[in-house]
Design a protein around this motif. Structure first.
Motif, PDB file in Angstrom:
ATOM      1  N   PHE A 159     -15.637  10.441  -9.525  1.00 32.04           N
ATOM      2  CA  PHE A 159     -16.048   9.043  -9.522  1.00 32.04           C
ATOM      3  C   PHE A 159     -17.527   8.897  -9.853  1.00 32.04           C
ATOM      4  O   PHE A 159     -18.335   9.774  -9.552  1.00 32.04           O
ATOM      5  CB  PHE A 159     -15.796   8.418  -8.148  1.00 32.04           C
ATOM      6  N   GLY A 160     -17.853   7.769 -10.456  1.00 36.21           N
ATOM      7  CA  GLY A 160     -19.243   7.376 -10.611  1.00 36.21           C
ATOM      8  C   GLY A 160     -19.797   6.894  -9.281  1.00 36.21           C
ATOM      9  O   GLY A 160     -19.076   6.811  -8.285  1.00 36.21           O
ATOM     10  N   PHE A 195     -16.018   1.043  -9.122  1.00 40.40           N
ATOM     11  CA  PHE A 195     -16.199   2.441  -9.488  1.00 40.40           C
ATOM     12  C   PHE A 195     -15.474   2.746 -10.792  1.00 40.40           C
ATOM     13  O   PHE A 195     -14.348   2.297 -10.999  1.00 40.40           O
ATOM     14  CB  PHE A 195     -15.604   3.370  -8.429  1.00 40.40           C
ATOM     15  N   TYR A 208     -11.845   1.233 -10.403  1.00 37.74           N
ATOM     16  CA  TYR A 208     -11.366   0.914  -9.062  1.00 37.74           C
ATOM     17  C   TYR A 208     -12.287  -0.144  -8.453  1.00 37.74           C
ATOM     18  O   TYR A 208     -13.475  -0.223  -8.770  1.00 37.74           O
ATOM     19  CB  TYR A 208     -11.384   2.155  -8.160  1.00 37.74           C
ATOM     20  N   LEU A 232     -10.446  14.507 -10.037  1.00 42.43           N
ATOM     21  CA  LEU A 232     -10.794  13.116 -10.333  1.00 42.43           C
ATOM     22  C   LEU A 232     -12.191  12.842  -9.797  1.00 42.43           C
ATOM     23  O   LEU A 232     -12.402  12.867  -8.582  1.00 42.43           O
ATOM     24  CB  LEU A 232      -9.769  12.177  -9.698  1.00 42.43           C
ATOM     25  N   PHE A 256     -12.436   9.636   2.738  1.00 39.78           N
ATOM     26  CA  PHE A 256     -11.221   9.047   2.178  1.00 39.78           C
ATOM     27  C   PHE A 256     -10.319  10.134   1.635  1.00 39.78           C
ATOM     28  O   PHE A 256     -10.760  11.059   0.945  1.00 39.78           O
ATOM     29  CB  PHE A 256     -11.560   8.082   1.037  1.00 39.78           C
ATOM     30  N   TYR A 298      -6.468  14.512  -2.464  1.00 38.83           N
ATOM     31  CA  TYR A 298      -7.916  14.630  -2.591  1.00 38.83           C
ATOM     32  C   TYR A 298      -8.609  14.233  -1.285  1.00 38.83           C
ATOM     33  O   TYR A 298      -8.127  13.364  -0.564  1.00 38.83           O
ATOM     34  CB  TYR A 298      -8.435  13.682  -3.683  1.00 38.83           C
ATOM     35  N   SER A 305      -2.201  11.371  -5.837  1.00 40.14           N
ATOM     36  CA  SER A 305      -1.909  11.042  -7.223  1.00 40.14           C
ATOM     37  C   SER A 305      -0.668  11.799  -7.653  1.00 40.14           C
ATOM     38  O   SER A 305      -0.429  12.920  -7.196  1.00 40.14           O
ATOM     39  CB  SER A 305      -3.107  11.412  -8.103  1.00 40.14           C
ATOM     40  N   GLN A 347     -17.830   9.232   1.310  1.00 40.24           N
ATOM     41  CA  GLN A 347     -18.553   8.094   0.755  1.00 40.24           C
ATOM     42  C   GLN A 347     -19.813   7.842   1.549  1.00 40.24           C
ATOM     43  O   GLN A 347     -19.754   7.615   2.760  1.00 40.24           O
ATOM     44  CB  GLN A 347     -17.693   6.829   0.730  1.00 40.24           C
ATOM     45  N   GLN A 353      -6.642   1.698 -16.325  1.00 41.12           N
ATOM     46  CA  GLN A 353      -6.990   2.954 -16.981  1.00 41.12           C
ATOM     47  C   GLN A 353      -7.101   2.727 -18.478  1.00 41.12           C
ATOM     48  O   GLN A 353      -6.303   1.995 -19.071  1.00 41.12           O
ATOM     49  CB  GLN A 353      -5.928   4.016 -16.700  1.00 41.12           C
ATOM     50  N   TYR A 373     -12.449  12.823  -0.318  1.00 44.46           N
ATOM     51  CA  TYR A 373     -13.747  12.343  -0.768  1.00 44.46           C
ATOM     52  C   TYR A 373     -14.575  11.953   0.447  1.00 44.46           C
ATOM     53  O   TYR A 373     -14.041  11.585   1.480  1.00 44.46           O
ATOM     54  CB  TYR A 373     -13.595  11.091  -1.634  1.00 44.46           C
ATOM     55  N   HIS A 391     -10.777   0.188   1.201  1.00 42.51           N
ATOM     56  CA  HIS A 391     -10.665   1.428   0.453  1.00 42.51           C
ATOM     57  C   HIS A 391     -10.551   1.112  -1.035  1.00 42.51           C
ATOM     58  O   HIS A 391     -10.182   0.003  -1.412  1.00 42.51           O
ATOM     59  CB  HIS A 391      -9.436   2.213   0.932  1.00 42.51           C
ATOM     60  N   PRO A 392     -10.889   2.075  -1.897  1.00 37.06           N
ATOM     61  CA  PRO A 392     -10.795   1.808  -3.346  1.00 37.06           C
ATOM     62  C   PRO A 392      -9.362   1.528  -3.776  1.00 37.06           C
ATOM     63  O   PRO A 392      -8.418   2.171  -3.313  1.00 37.06           O
ATOM     64  CB  PRO A 392     -11.310   3.114  -3.962  1.00 37.06           C
ATOM     65  N   LEU A 401     -18.399   7.869  -4.317  1.00 39.87           N
ATOM     66  CA  LEU A 401     -17.338   8.730  -3.797  1.00 39.87           C
ATOM     67  C   LEU A 401     -17.535  10.126  -4.373  1.00 39.87           C
ATOM     68  O   LEU A 401     -17.498  10.314  -5.587  1.00 39.87           O
ATOM     69  CB  LEU A 401     -15.972   8.190  -4.213  1.00 39.87           C
ATOM     70  N   GLN A 440     -10.948   5.432 -15.555  1.00 34.19           N
ATOM     71  CA  GLN A 440     -10.241   4.538 -14.649  1.00 34.19           C
ATOM     72  C   GLN A 440     -11.278   3.677 -13.927  1.00 34.19           C
ATOM     73  O   GLN A 440     -12.418   4.106 -13.710  1.00 34.19           O
ATOM     74  CB  GLN A 440      -9.426   5.337 -13.623  1.00 34.19           C
ATOM     75  N   ASP A 467       0.832  -1.203   0.000  1.00 36.45           N
ATOM     76  CA  ASP A 467       0.000   0.000   0.000  1.00 36.45           C
ATOM     77  C   ASP A 467       0.871   1.259   0.000  1.00 36.45           C
ATOM     78  O   ASP A 467       1.942   1.275   0.570  1.00 36.45           O
ATOM     79  CB  ASP A 467      -0.901   0.020   1.228  1.00 36.45           C
ATOM     80  N   GLU A 523      -2.872   6.958 -11.606  1.00 39.28           N
ATOM     81  CA  GLU A 523      -3.792   6.340 -10.675  1.00 39.28           C
ATOM     82  C   GLU A 523      -3.780   7.049  -9.336  1.00 39.28           C
ATOM     83  O   GLU A 523      -2.804   7.693  -8.960  1.00 39.28           O
ATOM     84  CB  GLU A 523      -3.435   4.864 -10.486  1.00 39.28           C
ATOM     85  N   ALA A 524      -4.906   6.919  -8.645  1.00 40.75           N
ATOM     86  CA  ALA A 524      -5.024   7.462  -7.300  1.00 40.75           C
ATOM     87  C   ALA A 524      -4.856   6.341  -6.285  1.00 40.75           C
ATOM     88  O   ALA A 524      -5.335   5.228  -6.475  1.00 40.75           O
ATOM     89  CB  ALA A 524      -6.383   8.125  -7.120  1.00 40.75           C
ATOM     90  N   PHE A 556      -5.496   5.402  -2.262  1.00 43.99           N
ATOM     91  CA  PHE A 556      -6.388   5.826  -1.191  1.00 43.99           C
ATOM     92  C   PHE A 556      -5.861   5.451   0.186  1.00 43.99           C
ATOM     93  O   PHE A 556      -5.204   4.409   0.355  1.00 43.99           O
ATOM     94  CB  PHE A 556      -7.771   5.195  -1.374  1.00 43.99           C
ATOM     95  N   GLY A 557      -6.202   6.302   1.153  1.00 44.24           N
ATOM     96  CA  GLY A 557      -5.971   5.957   2.547  1.00 44.24           C
ATOM     97  C   GLY A 557      -7.045   4.999   3.033  1.00 44.24           C
ATOM     98  O   GLY A 557      -7.946   4.617   2.297  1.00 44.24           O
ATOM     99  N   GLN A 558      -6.932   4.627   4.311  1.00 41.58           N
ATOM    100  CA  GLN A 558      -7.824   3.631   4.892  1.00 41.58           C
ATOM    101  C   GLN A 558      -9.207   4.179   5.240  1.00 41.58           C
ATOM    102  O   GLN A 558     -10.127   3.425   5.495  1.00 41.58           O
ATOM    103  CB  GLN A 558      -7.192   3.039   6.157  1.00 41.58           C
ATOM    104  N   PHE A 599      -7.035   0.891  -7.329  1.00 42.78           N
ATOM    105  CA  PHE A 599      -6.976   1.070  -8.783  1.00 42.78           C
ATOM    106  C   PHE A 599      -6.867  -0.276  -9.483  1.00 42.78           C
ATOM    107  O   PHE A 599      -6.093  -1.152  -9.081  1.00 42.78           O
ATOM    108  CB  PHE A 599      -5.765   1.940  -9.111  1.00 42.78           C
TER     109      PHE A 599
END
Lengths: 113, 112
Positions: B102-103, B88, B35, B100, A90, A33, A94, A37, B48, A35, B42-43, A43, B33, A1, A101-102, A104-106, B45
């Protein structure tokens, strides 16, 4: 991770109190970023940063502010928490603005009572 | 930002059945992308797509980007219980801003 740490991981707070969530990265990625959820909404982007002291609003920025004084830290502040801000938050990082790609944290589970 | 609509919201399948989720936009997408988020996680990746009509495969997963770059799909062949989670799609908005979006995600349940 990827080296992303969110703190706290869980928090319960009262309506009207200020809350700050922290995202710390050790990857030296330029973009960060925040987000939230929620069921049925996926997100949703709150704010993002494209460099130190450079931030911009996302889709759902009302009631939230951010700061980025160092590359590695991105803070999300709820100035006066409301029950509608109960959510899982979250942080993501990036390397670039496009086609990267992004990571993510936990996540931080925040409950506003 | 560019909005991406994802359908269906939920899908329940029997193990071994196929699964597809779709991502649609009214405007041309710069990229797409995908995910995966496991329950409680967590999401992460997956892949892409950038080029018009692009198709990529990862074992049982097939990803497609439409010719007009306005839609994308993720297809899983012969689902397994390890495929459970929320998938996603995401897109970098126009203007090279780094935003960025997301759907809404598709949550897949697989019955053994």
């Amino acid at each position: 991770d990827a080296g992303i740490t969110q703190s706290p991981r869980h928090k319960v707070t009262e309506t009207g109190t200020p809350v700050t969530l922290r995202c710390h990265q050790t990857e030296n990625h330029r973009y960060m970023y925040w987000y939230r959820q929620d069921p049925g909404h996926g997100l949703r982007l709150i704010h993002y940063s494209y460099g130190v002291k450079d931030t911009d609003k996302g889709e759902v920025s009302d009631g939230y502010s951010v700061s980025r004084s160092k590359t590695e830290d991105f803070l999300l502040t709820l100035e006066s928490a409301t029950s509608s801000q109960t959510s899982v938050y979250f942080c993501a990082i990036s390397l670039g603005p496009l086609n990267t790609e992004a990571f993510f944290g936990q996540g931080t589970r925040l409950t506003v009572v | 930002g560019q909005q991406v609509m994802q359908i269906p919201q939920y899908q329940h399948v029997q193990e071994g059945e196929d699964f597809t989720t779709y991502c649609n936009s009214s405007t041309t997408l710069s990229n797409i992308q995908w995910y995966k988020q496991r329950p409680g996680g967590h999401p992460v990746f997956l892949i892409q797509l950038v080029k018009s009509g692009e198709v990529k495969k990862q074992k049982r997963l097939t990803f497609q980007f439409g010719e007009a770059k306005k839609n994308s799909s993720l297809h899983i062949t012969a689902t397994q219980t390890t495929d459970v989670g929320t998938y996603f799609c995401a897109n970098h908005g126009s203007g090279n801003t780094g935003k960025l979006i997301f759907g809404q995600g598709t949550t897949l349940q697989v019955k053994p």
